[in-house]
Design a protein around this motif. Sequence first.
Motif, PDB file in Angstrom:
ATOM      1  N   ALA A  88      -2.637  -8.011  -1.558  1.00 36.26           N
ATOM      2  CA  ALA A  88      -3.652  -7.822  -2.613  1.00 36.26           C
ATOM      3  C   ALA A  88      -3.852  -9.125  -3.375  1.00 36.26           C
ATOM      4  CB  ALA A  88      -3.229  -6.710  -3.568  1.00 36.26           C
ATOM      5  N   LEU A  89      -2.769  -9.824  -3.662  1.00 36.26           N
ATOM      6  CA  LEU A  89      -2.865 -11.113  -4.356  1.00 36.26           C
ATOM      7  C   LEU A  89      -3.591 -12.149  -3.495  1.00 36.26           C
ATOM      8  CD1 LEU A  89       0.748 -11.252  -5.836  1.00 36.26           C
ATOM      9  CD2 LEU A  89      -1.381 -10.941  -7.139  1.00 36.26           C
ATOM     10  N   GLY A  91      -6.107 -11.431  -1.578  1.00 40.66           N
ATOM     11  CA  GLY A  91      -7.526 -11.098  -1.473  1.00 40.66           C
ATOM     12  C   GLY A  91      -7.895  -9.971  -0.532  1.00 40.66           C
ATOM     13  N   SER A  92      -6.922  -9.234  -0.021  1.00 38.87           N
ATOM     14  CA  SER A  92      -7.253  -8.103   0.854  1.00 38.87           C
ATOM     15  C   SER A  92      -8.036  -7.058   0.071  1.00 38.87           C
ATOM     16  CB  SER A  92      -5.975  -7.475   1.419  1.00 38.87           C
ATOM     17  OG  SER A  92      -5.340  -8.369   2.300  1.00 38.87           O
ATOM     18  N   PRO A  93      -8.927  -6.307   0.750  1.00 40.03           N
ATOM     19  CA  PRO A  93      -9.714  -5.285   0.065  1.00 40.03           C
ATOM     20  C   PRO A  93      -8.819  -4.199  -0.537  1.00 40.03           C
ATOM     21  CG  PRO A  93     -10.334  -5.455   2.397  1.00 40.03           C
ATOM     22  CD  PRO A  93      -9.196  -6.380   2.173  1.00 40.03           C
ATOM     23  N   MET A  94      -9.216  -3.705  -1.680  1.00 42.77           N
ATOM     24  CA  MET A  94      -8.431  -2.685  -2.377  1.00 42.77           C
ATOM     25  C   MET A  94      -8.305  -1.398  -1.576  1.00 42.77           C
ATOM     26  SD  MET A  94      -7.221  -3.841  -5.246  1.00 42.77           S
ATOM     27  CE  MET A  94      -6.783  -5.188  -4.158  1.00 42.77           C
ATOM     28  N   THR A  98      -2.985   2.307  -1.126  1.00 40.53           N
ATOM     29  CA  THR A  98      -3.079   3.694  -1.581  1.00 40.53           C
ATOM     30  C   THR A  98      -3.360   3.735  -3.086  1.00 40.53           C
ATOM     31  OG1 THR A  98      -0.733   3.907  -2.121  1.00 40.53           O
ATOM     32  CG2 THR A  98      -1.383   4.402   0.170  1.00 40.53           C
ATOM     33  N   ILE A  99      -3.857   4.865  -3.517  1.00 37.07           N
ATOM     34  CA  ILE A  99      -4.098   5.068  -4.947  1.00 37.07           C
ATOM     35  C   ILE A  99      -2.784   4.947  -5.708  1.00 37.07           C
ATOM     36  CG2 ILE A  99      -4.753   6.813  -6.668  1.00 37.07           C
ATOM     37  CD1 ILE A  99      -6.910   7.724  -4.643  1.00 37.07           C
ATOM     38  N   GLU A 100      -1.722   5.480  -5.142  1.00 40.01           N
ATOM     39  CA  GLU A 100      -0.408   5.402  -5.793  1.00 40.01           C
ATOM     40  C   GLU A 100       0.040   3.951  -5.976  1.00 40.01           C
ATOM     41  OE1 GLU A 100      -1.032   9.322  -4.139  1.00 40.01           O
ATOM     42  OE2 GLU A 100      -1.042   7.399  -3.115  1.00 40.01           O
ATOM     43  N   GLU A 101      -0.172   3.116  -4.947  1.00 42.55           N
ATOM     44  CA  GLU A 101       0.186   1.696  -5.063  1.00 42.55           C
ATOM     45  C   GLU A 101      -0.577   1.041  -6.215  1.00 42.55           C
ATOM     46  OE1 GLU A 101       0.953  -0.695  -1.120  1.00 42.55           O
ATOM     47  OE2 GLU A 101      -0.641   0.798  -0.765  1.00 42.55           O
ATOM     48  N   ARG A 102      -1.870   1.274  -6.234  1.00 41.13           N
ATOM     49  CA  ARG A 102      -2.713   0.658  -7.264  1.00 41.13           C
ATOM     50  C   ARG A 102      -2.354   1.166  -8.655  1.00 41.13           C
ATOM     51  NH1 ARG A 102      -8.450   1.562  -4.563  1.00 41.13           N
ATOM     52  NH2 ARG A 102      -7.318   2.958  -3.187  1.00 41.13           N
ATOM     53  N   MET A 103      -2.005   2.427  -8.776  1.00 43.92           N
ATOM     54  CA  MET A 103      -1.585   2.960 -10.076  1.00 43.92           C
ATOM     55  C   MET A 103      -0.269   2.321 -10.526  1.00 43.92           C
ATOM     56  SD  MET A 103      -3.856   4.875 -11.368  1.00 43.92           S
ATOM     57  CE  MET A 103      -2.996   5.688 -12.684  1.00 43.92           C
TER      58      MET A 103
END
Length: 136
Positions: A88-89, A91-94, A98-103
């Motif tokens: 993610a750092l 630049g990979s697409p969000m 998973t939603i859990e990872e992003r939360m």
Amino acid sequence: MFRWYQRAQVCYVYLSDVSSSVLEGDSPTSLRRKPAIRKSKWFTRGWTLQELIALARVEFFSKEWNSLGDKQSVLLTLHERTGIAVRALEGSPMTIFTIEERMLWAKGRETTREEDAAYSLLDIFDIYMPLIYSKR
């Protein structure tokens, strides 16, 4: 804000609570830089999440305006401090996370305005809505 950050060429991060004087001494600078950056309160800000994920180029500076490195040179430190996946750092697409990872990336972040806690997450979850700030 996320899309605005994505179009930016560079973000300069001024870490007002990190002194470059802690980098002086016998140890190599790069080894001492990481613990100094890791302690910054900047990492607890709500908008920091977008700044780290959306921007390809981020440069960090101490309170004396001395360079502490860029996003690439402290990538693992950023990952360790924030829990944000290295991909993610980079630049990979969000959508690949998973939603859990992003939360989890958002956990424990602080914002000045209550609504900013939600607004700072909108693009992380690919949600668009107009921002409406209340008067206080």
